[in-house]
Write an enzyme that holds these catalytic residues in place. Structure first.
Site: not given
Ligand code: C5P
Length: 224
Positions: A29-32, A96
């Site tokens: 996943t990512n930090r959005s 994102a």
């Protein structure tokens, strides 16, 4: 300024990260945080629009009066968006979306065994570009919403934003000017279109969202 510049319009928005499972307990996943997309949903609703928000995994309350659909993966987000995008006047892609997902989903948790020297490896495969697919819907058949893309880059922001505008055939791109905006309540934006640029200086994400909504509203073809 018109109080309800989006009255009678419908707006579809993606927000947050996506989560791409590796096995039943792990994923990419990512930090959005989803804050910008949720702020745009709220601002569009305040401006009189009927708003649908397709949200990846985030910890945010649904803005009042907004219809929300929760998804996890890029493929789910793609399906949720493409199944209804043609019915909307505006599409704003703030999500994102993970560019890649593990090629195979492992059914059981990958176990670490005593004596294992090598770390496990897995292949990645590309996710579909949701924004590009919506932008490719037929304008002549009245199926293509007014598409707004976002650009977060660590360098050459304007150059990349302009490239994205052309590549995804968008009327408007919003570039994040803040160096690391993830999770913050404020940001600074640069609006980029074929005519030029306009900077929206550092402000609360809700105020920026309200400005952006005004900018979108004035670019829409007049209601018949
Ligand atoms: O190509 P890039 O990921 O930099 O483009 C960013 C824009 O495209 C954002 O508006 C993002 O929401 C959208 N996007 C998308 N689906 C993807 C990748 C990006 O909708 N798979």
């Amino acid at each position: 300024l018109q109080a309800k510049p989006l009255a009678g319009r419908s707006v579809l928005i993606t927000a947050g990260p996506t989560f791409e499972p590796i096995d039943p307990v792990r994923g990419l996943t990512n930090r959005s945080s989803g804050k910008m997309g949720f702020a745009i949903a709220r601002a569009a609703r305040e401006a009189g629009a009927e708003v649908t928000l397709i949200a990846g995994p985030v910890h945010l309350d649904t803005p009042r009066g907004v219809r929300r659909v929760d998804v996890q993966t890029a493929l789910q987000m793609h399906e949720a968006v493409l199944s209804q995008a043609a019915q909307f006047d505006v599409f704003v892609a703030t999500a994102a979306v993970a560019d890649w997902r593990p090629a195979q989903l492992t059914e059981h948790k990958i176990k670490k065994k005593a004596g294992d020297k090598a770390a496990p490896s897995f292949e990645l495969t590309e996710n579909p570009d949701i924004l590009a697919d919506v932008s490719a819907l037929s304008a002549t058949a009245g199926q293509r919403p007014f598409c707004v893309g976002f650009a977060a880059e660590s360098q050459d922001l304007l150059k990349h934003a302009r490239e994205k505008l052309v590549r995804k055939k968008l009327p408007l791109i919003v570039a994040n000017l803040g160096p690391a905006t993830f999770g913050r309540d404020d940001n600074a934006l640069l609006l980029v279109d074929a005519q030029g640029e306009r900077e929206l200086p550092q402000d609360d994400k809700l105020n920026l969202a309200r400005e952006l909504v005004q900018e979108i509203a004035r670019r829409l073809p007049a209601n018949l």
